[in-house]
Scaffold this motif. Structure first.
Motif, short mmCIF file in Angstrom:
data_model
loop_
_atom_site.label_atom_id
_atom_site.label_comp_id
_atom_site.label_asym_id
_atom_site.label_seq_id
_atom_site.Cartn_x
_atom_site.Cartn_y
_atom_site.Cartn_z
N HIS A 133 -3.06 -33.13 4.18
CA HIS A 133 -2.55 -34.08 3.14
C HIS A 133 -3.68 -34.89 2.53
N HIS A 134 -4.80 -34.59 3.03
CA HIS A 134 -6.16 -35.58 2.40
C HIS A 134 -6.72 -34.24 1.68
N PRO A 135 -7.60 -34.62 0.71
CA PRO A 135 -8.30 -33.43 -0.01
C PRO A 135 -9.28 -32.81 1.05
N THR A 136 -9.96 -33.51 1.77
CA THR A 136 -10.92 -32.83 2.76
C THR A 136 -10.21 -31.79 3.70
N GLU A 137 -9.09 -32.17 4.37
CA GLU A 137 -8.18 -31.26 5.06
C GLU A 137 -7.58 -30.31 4.16
N MET A 138 -7.27 -30.36 3.11
CA MET A 138 -6.51 -29.20 2.26
C MET A 138 -7.91 -28.41 1.99
N THR A 139 -9.00 -28.75 1.71
CA THR A 139 -10.09 -27.63 1.48
C THR A 139 -10.55 -27.12 2.71
N ALA A 140 -10.56 -27.66 3.92
CA ALA A 140 -10.94 -27.02 5.20
C ALA A 140 -9.94 -25.95 5.38
N ASP A 141 -8.74 -26.20 5.38
CA ASP A 141 -7.36 -25.33 5.60
C ASP A 141 -7.57 -24.09 4.56
N LEU A 160 2.51 -24.11 -1.30
CA LEU A 160 3.72 -25.00 -1.57
C LEU A 160 3.29 -26.40 -0.97
N PHE A 161 2.83 -27.45 -1.99
CA PHE A 161 2.13 -28.70 -1.62
C PHE A 161 2.97 -29.78 -2.00
N GLN A 162 3.30 -30.59 -1.00
CA GLN A 162 4.00 -31.94 -1.10
C GLN A 162 2.93 -33.07 -0.92
N PRO A 163 2.83 -33.73 -1.97
CA PRO A 163 1.82 -34.90 -1.86
C PRO A 163 2.63 -35.91 -0.91
N HIS A 164 1.81 -36.76 -0.09
CA HIS A 164 2.18 -37.37 0.73
C HIS A 164 1.79 -39.22 0.66
N LEU A 165 2.70 -40.07 0.29
CA LEU A 165 2.36 -41.38 -0.03
C LEU A 165 1.68 -41.48 -1.56
N GLY A 174 -5.44 -38.41 -6.14
CA GLY A 174 -4.62 -37.10 -6.63
C GLY A 174 -5.71 -36.16 -7.24
N THR A 175 -6.72 -36.60 -7.93
CA THR A 175 -7.62 -35.71 -8.75
C THR A 175 -8.17 -34.75 -7.67
N GLU A 176 -8.77 -35.33 -6.56
CA GLU A 176 -9.31 -34.55 -5.62
C GLU A 176 -8.38 -33.68 -4.96
N MET A 177 -7.02 -33.96 -4.83
CA MET A 177 -6.21 -33.02 -4.31
C MET A 177 -5.94 -31.86 -5.07
N GLY A 178 -5.50 -32.19 -6.58
CA GLY A 178 -5.57 -31.04 -7.52
C GLY A 178 -6.83 -30.12 -7.42
N GLN A 179 -8.19 -30.70 -7.24
CA GLN A 179 -9.34 -29.78 -7.29
C GLN A 179 -9.33 -28.99 -5.97
N ALA A 180 -8.77 -29.47 -4.69
CA ALA A 180 -8.42 -28.84 -3.67
C ALA A 180 -7.49 -27.51 -3.95
N LEU A 181 -6.40 -27.68 -4.59
CA LEU A 181 -5.36 -26.90 -4.67
C LEU A 181 -6.21 -25.67 -5.57
N ALA A 182 -7.10 -25.87 -6.40
CA ALA A 182 -7.76 -24.68 -7.16
C ALA A 182 -8.62 -23.82 -6.27
N LEU A 183 -8.35 -23.93 -5.17
CA LEU A 183 -9.10 -23.02 -4.10
C LEU A 183 -7.97 -21.86 -3.88
N LEU A 187 1.28 -20.88 2.24
CA LEU A 187 1.21 -22.10 3.18
C LEU A 187 2.05 -23.12 2.71
N THR A 188 2.82 -23.80 3.70
CA THR A 188 3.75 -24.95 3.22
C THR A 188 2.76 -26.05 3.68
N MET A 189 2.32 -26.97 2.75
CA MET A 189 1.16 -28.00 3.09
C MET A 189 1.56 -29.42 2.63
N GLY A 190 1.28 -30.26 3.66
CA GLY A 190 1.76 -31.78 3.45
C GLY A 190 2.25 -32.29 4.67
#
Length: 462
Positions: A336-344, A360-365, A373-382, A442-445
């Motif tokens: 749920h954090h960009p670093t974790e999203m990128t690693a997975d 399938l991503f669900q933002p948390h908090l 949010g910007t970094e999360m979006g960039q991670a999803l580009a992977l 991936l169901t992610m979040g």
């Protein structure tokens, strides 16, 4: 009353007993002989596991659930002051104990390993719990997730080692006094409680200061936030660094992907060790090396612990395979954090072969989305394509102007293929309709997106 059971917690009442952290403490107390009771918002398999240990679990929150003879009321930082059971405790004069204080009391008299860091705590704690159990060390442990079945997040073991996940989010890890502390990484997160990296470093520094005399800090040599923390230390604590960096005390020489596994080679005290980690990706391999270094610091021979780490086969929600239908694998990720999203996502890319990765991503908090949010979006580009749900609020109230659109806009700006779905019930059909044989979904979040895996598999089967 079993030895090691604090008298003040012989009849505890837990508000939110079904939560990952709370249920683990309740389980250990029940196993030590306490008369455990508590309440939770909804029934669950975890509640059933607690009942099987003799605990009384009420569904819903009401003043009447709190017994007049309760010795204390255990709460987490998520419990609000107007909770009727908390109000009733004040009326009765029953002491209120934060879950971190309860966990600290359970570790008293044992040899604690406390696992901290912005990411990877649950995985690393689980790796230690499983491998030490495999070696017959009979550790106690408290983990923020289930190993292989609901309620398996904690155990009262007969051995002298206690492995615990140490949560920095509300500074509760300041309560522990570990013999060995692990710090996996240090990043800015939990924006409702930390305003800057300076505050984060100060908080982790306080945690390091809690290590008992003669104890050891095991800390990443690769992560810049961790390296900065190491530079700030005064040298009073024995420090063991680990990672791929040339100056690491426990140096990772190679991580070789083998499908959903990895072969890891490290150099420790002049010896080379090669072992297998039964989860994919460098991120998880480094968690295993941290566990190896911590066990060695506690006196467990590395040559024995390394092969025992292969017994760890995953924890629920950490790249957990939920099933396969129509040639499509559905995998659950807690990231749920960009670093974790990128690693997975990088780990899945290595495992996917020629298949696509759909998320399938669900933002948390709201606070995390506002800041990252910007970094999360960039991670999803992977990923090859993503479906983004509305924000899961958890303990937070909505923040004006903060929506999933912040993530979606950033993802599209990074060239990602992203679809917004506002009704969670529609999401399984949408992402199943995108999938083809050979793809990974991936169901992610960190929210309830995990519940959608079975529904996606059902859609794929039709």
């Amino acid at each position: 009353m079993a030895p090691g059971l604090p008298t003040a917690m012989d009849r505890p009442h837990f508000i939110g007993i079904g939560g990952a952290g709370m249920s683990g403490i309740a389980k250990i107390l029940a196993q030590r002989g306490a008369k455990v009771a508590g309440s939770d918002a909804k029934d669950s398999a975890t509640a059933d596991a607690l009942r099987a240990l003799g605990a009384t679990v009420h569904i819903g929150h009401a003043a009447g659930h709190l017994a007049d003879d309760a010795s204390c009321v255990v709460v987490s930082s998520a419990i609000r002051e107007d909770n009727p059971e908390l109000v009733r405790a004040a009326e009765l004069g029953i002491p209120v104990v934060h879950r971190s204080d309860a966990l600290a009391a359970l570790m008293d008299g044992l040899r604690p390993i406390a696992v901290a860091g912005t990411h990877g705590k649950t995985t690393t704690t689980s790796m230690l719990a499983v491998s030490l159990t495999e070696l017959g060390r009979e550790p106690s442990y408290a983990i923020g997730g289930d190993l292989d079945a609901p309620g398996s997040n904690a155990l009262h073991g007969a051995g002298e080692i206690f492995v615990a996940e140490a949560d920095e989010s509300d500074r509760s890890f300041h309560k522990y006094a570990p013999e060995v502390a692990i710090i996996l990484n240090v990043e800015l997160d939990h924006h409702a409680n930390y305003a800057s990296m300076e505050e984060i470093h100060e908080s982790f520094g306080t945690f390091v200061g809690r290590i008992v005399p003669g104890g050891t800090l095991v800390i990443s040599a690769d992560h810049e936030g961790a390296r900065e923390l190491t530079r700030r230390l005064d040298g009073s604590v024995r420090t063991v660094t680990y990672g791929e960096a040339a100056d690491a005390d426990v140096r990772v020489l190679s991580v070789v992907p083998q499908g959903l596994r990895s072969e890891v080679t490290v150099e420790l005290d002049g010896d080379r060790l090669t072992f297998t980690v039964s989860v994919p990706g460098k991120h998880y391999a480094l968690n295993a090396v941290a566990a190896l270094a911590a066990g060695a610091a506690l006196g467990v021979p590395a040559a024995e612990l390394a092969p025992a780490l292969a017994a760890y086969t995953g924890v629920k929600r950490r790249l957990q395979l939920k099933g396969e239908e129509a040639g499509v694998q559905v995998i659950d990720s807690y990231a749920h954090h960009p670093t974790e999203m990128t690693a997975d996502l990088e780990a899945m890319r290595a495992a996917a072969g020629d298949g696509r990765i759909l998320v399938l991503f669900q933002p948390h908090l709201f606070s995390r989305t506002r800041e990252l949010g910007t970094e999360m979006g960039q991670a999803l580009a992977l990923a090859d394509a993503s479906v983004v749900l509305d924000i899961y609020p958890a303990r937070e109230d909505p923040v004006p102007g903060v929506t999933s659109e912040l993530i979606i806009d950033a993802a599209r700006a990074a060239g990602a293929d992203v679809t917004a779905v506002h009704d969670k019930a529609d999401a399984p059909a949408v992402i199943a309709g995108m999938a083809k044989p050979g793809d990974l979904v991936l169901t992610m979040g960190a929210g309830d997106v995990t519940d959608l895996g079975p529904h996606i598999l059902d859609r794929l089967s039709k």
